[in-house]
Design an enzyme around this catalytic site. Structure first.
Site, PDB file in Angstrom:
ATOM      1  N   ARG A 127       0.817  -1.230   0.000  1.00 20.19           N
ATOM      2  CA  ARG A 127       0.000   0.000   0.000  1.00 20.19           C
ATOM      3  C   ARG A 127       0.848   1.275   0.000  1.00 20.19           C
ATOM      4  O   ARG A 127       0.372   2.330   0.407  1.00 20.19           O
ATOM      5  CB  ARG A 127      -0.983   0.000   1.173  1.00 20.19           C
ATOM      6  CG  ARG A 127      -1.990  -1.145   1.111  1.00 20.19           C
ATOM      7  CD  ARG A 127      -3.039  -1.035   2.204  1.00 20.19           C
ATOM      8  NE  ARG A 127      -4.033  -2.092   2.058  1.00 20.19           N
ATOM      9  CZ  ARG A 127      -3.935  -3.299   2.598  1.00 20.19           C
ATOM     10  NH1 ARG A 127      -2.866  -3.601   3.321  1.00 20.19           N
ATOM     11  NH2 ARG A 127      -4.877  -4.198   2.424  1.00 20.19           N
ATOM     12  N   LYS A 149       1.607  11.387 -10.408  1.00 22.43           N
ATOM     13  CA  LYS A 149       0.670  10.526 -11.131  1.00 22.43           C
ATOM     14  C   LYS A 149       1.379   9.243 -11.530  1.00 22.43           C
ATOM     15  O   LYS A 149       2.509   9.270 -12.009  1.00 22.43           O
ATOM     16  CB  LYS A 149       0.157  11.215 -12.395  1.00 22.43           C
ATOM     17  CG  LYS A 149      -1.045  12.097 -12.203  1.00 22.43           C
ATOM     18  CD  LYS A 149      -1.550  12.529 -13.566  1.00 22.43           C
ATOM     19  CE  LYS A 149      -2.771  13.416 -13.469  1.00 22.43           C
ATOM     20  NZ  LYS A 149      -3.262  13.792 -14.804  1.00 22.43           N
ATOM     21  N   GLU A 191       5.587  19.107 -24.404  1.00 24.05           N
ATOM     22  CA  GLU A 191       5.113  19.328 -23.036  1.00 24.05           C
ATOM     23  C   GLU A 191       5.636  20.639 -22.471  1.00 24.05           C
ATOM     24  O   GLU A 191       4.972  21.297 -21.667  1.00 24.05           O
ATOM     25  CB  GLU A 191       5.519  18.157 -22.136  1.00 24.05           C
ATOM     26  CG  GLU A 191       4.782  16.858 -22.412  1.00 24.05           C
ATOM     27  CD  GLU A 191       3.348  16.864 -21.894  1.00 24.05           C
ATOM     28  OE1 GLU A 191       2.930  17.852 -21.257  1.00 24.05           O
ATOM     29  OE2 GLU A 191       2.637  15.865 -22.139  1.00 24.05           O
ATOM     30  N   LYS A 233       4.747  23.097 -13.463  1.00 24.78           N
ATOM     31  CA  LYS A 233       4.082  21.902 -12.965  1.00 24.78           C
ATOM     32  C   LYS A 233       4.147  21.826 -11.449  1.00 24.78           C
ATOM     33  O   LYS A 233       3.161  21.459 -10.789  1.00 24.78           O
ATOM     34  CB  LYS A 233       4.694  20.639 -13.582  1.00 24.78           C
ATOM     35  CG  LYS A 233       3.897  19.392 -13.227  1.00 24.78           C
ATOM     36  CD  LYS A 233       4.105  18.247 -14.178  1.00 24.78           C
ATOM     37  CE  LYS A 233       3.094  17.146 -13.896  1.00 24.78           C
ATOM     38  NZ  LYS A 233       3.257  15.980 -14.774  1.00 24.78           N
ATOM     39  N   GLU A 243      -5.900  16.480  -8.938  1.00 20.28           N
ATOM     40  CA  GLU A 243      -6.616  16.915 -10.140  1.00 20.28           C
ATOM     41  C   GLU A 243      -8.071  17.266  -9.861  1.00 20.28           C
ATOM     42  O   GLU A 243      -8.977  16.896 -10.606  1.00 20.28           O
ATOM     43  CB  GLU A 243      -6.534  15.825 -11.223  1.00 20.28           C
ATOM     44  CG  GLU A 243      -6.639  16.381 -12.633  1.00 20.28           C
ATOM     45  CD  GLU A 243      -6.235  15.364 -13.678  1.00 20.28           C
ATOM     46  OE1 GLU A 243      -5.259  15.615 -14.383  1.00 20.28           O
ATOM     47  OE2 GLU A 243      -6.901  14.310 -13.783  1.00 20.28           O
ATOM     48  N   ARG A 247      -5.011  21.497 -11.628  1.00 22.50           N
ATOM     49  CA  ARG A 247      -4.136  20.502 -12.250  1.00 22.50           C
ATOM     50  C   ARG A 247      -4.677  20.014 -13.583  1.00 22.50           C
ATOM     51  O   ARG A 247      -3.911  19.594 -14.460  1.00 22.50           O
ATOM     52  CB  ARG A 247      -3.919  19.316 -11.304  1.00 22.50           C
ATOM     53  CG  ARG A 247      -2.957  18.291 -11.883  1.00 22.50           C
ATOM     54  CD  ARG A 247      -2.432  17.320 -10.870  1.00 22.50           C
ATOM     55  NE  ARG A 247      -1.455  16.441 -11.495  1.00 22.50           N
ATOM     56  CZ  ARG A 247      -0.601  15.686 -10.835  1.00 22.50           C
ATOM     57  NH1 ARG A 247      -0.609  15.695  -9.514  1.00 22.50           N
ATOM     58  NH2 ARG A 247       0.246  14.916 -11.463  1.00 22.50           N
ATOM     59  N   ASN A 251      -3.523  19.092 -18.663  1.00 23.32           N
ATOM     60  CA  ASN A 251      -3.968  18.190 -19.725  1.00 23.32           C
ATOM     61  C   ASN A 251      -4.216  18.909 -21.048  1.00 23.32           C
ATOM     62  O   ASN A 251      -4.820  18.328 -21.962  1.00 23.32           O
ATOM     63  CB  ASN A 251      -5.250  17.463 -19.297  1.00 23.32           C
ATOM     64  CG  ASN A 251      -4.990  16.468 -18.184  1.00 23.32           C
ATOM     65  OD1 ASN A 251      -4.027  15.718 -18.224  1.00 23.32           O
ATOM     66  ND2 ASN A 251      -5.844  16.480 -17.173  1.00 23.32           N
ATOM     67  N   HIS A 254      -4.169  17.063 -24.321  1.00 31.04           N
ATOM     68  CA  HIS A 254      -4.033  15.636 -24.033  1.00 31.04           C
ATOM     69  C   HIS A 254      -5.275  14.799 -24.350  1.00 31.04           C
ATOM     70  O   HIS A 254      -5.163  13.589 -24.530  1.00 31.04           O
ATOM     71  CB  HIS A 254      -3.660  15.441 -22.561  1.00 31.04           C
ATOM     72  CG  HIS A 254      -2.207  15.717 -22.282  1.00 31.04           C
ATOM     73  ND1 HIS A 254      -1.630  16.926 -22.548  1.00 31.04           N
ATOM     74  CD2 HIS A 254      -1.230  14.935 -21.765  1.00 31.04           C
ATOM     75  CE1 HIS A 254      -0.350  16.882 -22.201  1.00 31.04           C
ATOM     76  NE2 HIS A 254      -0.082  15.687 -21.736  1.00 31.04           N
ATOM     77  N   HIS A 258      -4.199  11.680 -26.271  1.00 31.35           N
ATOM     78  CA  HIS A 258      -4.280  10.301 -25.782  1.00 31.35           C
ATOM     79  C   HIS A 258      -5.078   9.419 -26.747  1.00 31.35           C
ATOM     80  O   HIS A 258      -4.760   8.235 -26.926  1.00 31.35           O
ATOM     81  CB  HIS A 258      -4.923  10.273 -24.399  1.00 31.35           C
ATOM     82  CG  HIS A 258      -3.996  10.679 -23.305  1.00 31.35           C
ATOM     83  ND1 HIS A 258      -4.434  10.990 -22.032  1.00 31.35           N
ATOM     84  CD2 HIS A 258      -2.648  10.822 -23.263  1.00 31.35           C
ATOM     85  CE1 HIS A 258      -3.402  11.321 -21.273  1.00 31.35           C
ATOM     86  NE2 HIS A 258      -2.310  11.224 -22.003  1.00 31.35           N
ATOM     87  N   HIS A 270       4.469  10.416 -27.477  1.00 33.50           N
ATOM     88  CA  HIS A 270       3.480  11.160 -26.701  1.00 33.50           C
ATOM     89  C   HIS A 270       3.484  12.639 -27.087  1.00 33.50           C
ATOM     90  O   HIS A 270       2.423  13.243 -27.299  1.00 33.50           O
ATOM     91  CB  HIS A 270       3.795  11.006 -25.208  1.00 33.50           C
ATOM     92  CG  HIS A 270       2.909  11.813 -24.317  1.00 33.50           C
ATOM     93  ND1 HIS A 270       1.565  11.523 -24.120  1.00 33.50           N
ATOM     94  CD2 HIS A 270       3.164  12.927 -23.563  1.00 33.50           C
ATOM     95  CE1 HIS A 270       1.046  12.413 -23.284  1.00 33.50           C
ATOM     96  NE2 HIS A 270       1.989  13.268 -22.942  1.00 33.50           N
TER      97      HIS A 270
END
Length: 368
Positions: A127, A149, A191, A233, A243, A247, A251, A254, A258, A270
């Site tokens: 965990r 992330k 990016e 960032k 998010e 945040r 994206n 994106h 994606h 990417h």
């Protein structure tokens, strides 16, 4: 503000809990910092690296052994091929067979795909154990390794399975970029440029005025761009780890990006997919009457100057639309896009009428 000492720039990322605080270090010779980051409580370290970086992974493991740690290797497939549950299960097996405890550490060495899967493994083992990222690509330095992330891909889409798990540290050793092909460096610049459009317009000016130095990974220009993108960032993530607010602006480009990656079975870089995505949302905002056409033209100019794509296949709309409806940012049947009202002024746009999206897509569609 970042502090620079002995040519190492330290950019802090903060959170609401102590375990969410960490530093991003940018400079050269950063492997020497690992022992002070890991501390005396850790005994075992798993180094997760792709096949292409076997020698780099071995170098990190040797340094760790010299410092008194037991180090183990988990060599995984390159790029997006490594972001599968079977790969995560392999890493869990290595951890289990070598009796890793909660005081032990996972280290990722590689690009964004490696930090994604290694972070996910660390988040889920017992965990949660500590993870340190050593990104070796520009994309990894400015995006994947910073922010906490983690994720793996499924047949249905990218990063649909994952968690938020901030690293203990991120070491951006600029020397690792020396072996990065120029096209990989420029793909990572997408990016960086994204950060310019959503928060730091100075990034855009630097790219526009230094087209050759942007192609030199060891130039002062590239270092400044990395530091500026990481600051953007870090500032956003420090305010919004999970998010629930700003945040989501990260994206930008994106949602369609994606979808293109999925359509191409992750054979597109990417950054290339995000490049097309940024042109799409610029056209979308302009079509809605919220963004000046000059920003759309500027978007195309900057990306094209780096050899990045600004269009995609016209016959793929149905496939892309289906993928976007499965995107994490979708709410019910409403597709959500990060758009601009102006450079440095992003917001969320919900689009209930898909005909608007189809019409916008025609602006970036080619005949491939």
């Amino acid at each position: 503000m970042a502090e620079t000492t002995d040519a190492v720039t330290t950019i802090p990322v903060t959170g609401t809990q102590p375990q969410e605080n960490y530093d991003v270090l940018i400079g050269h010779g950063l492997l020497a910092r690992l022992p002070e980051i890991l501390g005396p409580r850790a005994q075992r370290v798993l180094v997760v690296h792709p096949r292409a970086l076997r020698s780099t992974g071995e170098l990190v493991m040797n340094d760790l052994r010299t410092a008194g740690y037991e180090s183990f290797s988990a060599e995984i497939p390159d790029a997006e091929e490594g972001k599968h549950v079977q790969v995560a299960a392999f890493c869990w097996q290595v951890l289990g067979q070598n009796d890793f405890t909660r005081s032990d550490v996972v280290i990722s060495v590689g690009g964004g795909a490696v930090s994604d899967v290694a972070g996910f493994v660390a988040a889920t083992w017992l965990r949660g154990v500590r993870v340190v990222h050593i990104p070796t690509t520009l994309l990894g330095m400015v995006d994947a390794a910073v922010g906490g992330k983690t994720g793996i891909n499924t047949a249905e889409g990218k990063n649909l399975v994952g968690s938020f798990h901030p690293p203990a540290a991120v070491l951006c050793d600029l020397g690792t970029l020396l072996t990065l092909p120029v096209n990989e460096l420029l793909a990572g610049m997408a990016e960086v440029i994204k950060c310019g459009f959503i928060a730091d317009p100075e990034i855009l000016r630097i790219v526009e005025e230094n087209p050759e130095r942007v192609r030199d990974s060891q130039s002062a220009v590239v270092r400044e761009l990395i530091e500026r993108a990481v600051r953007v960032k870090a500032e956003i993530v420090s305010q919004d780890l999970k998010e629930s607010g700003r945040r989501e602006f990260l994206n930008y480009g994106h949602t369609l990006g994606h979808a293109i990656e999925l359509a191409e079975r992750y054979q597109w870089r990417h950054g290339a997919a995000v490049s097309v995505g940024m042109v799409f949302v610029a056209e979308l905002a302009a079509a809605a009457g919220n963004l000046d056409e000059e920003v759309v033209h500027r978007t195309r100019r900057i990306l094209e100057s780096l050899g990045l794509p600004v269009s995609y296949r016209g016959d793929r709309w149905k496939q892309l639309s289906d993928a976007m409806h499965r995107d994490k940012k979708t709410r019910g049947n409403l597709l959500r896009f990060v758009v601009l009202d102006a450079v440095g002024s992003p917001r969320i746009m919900e689009v209930p009428d898909e005909s608007i999206l189809f019409a916008t897509y025609q602006e970036i569609a080619d005949e491939g």
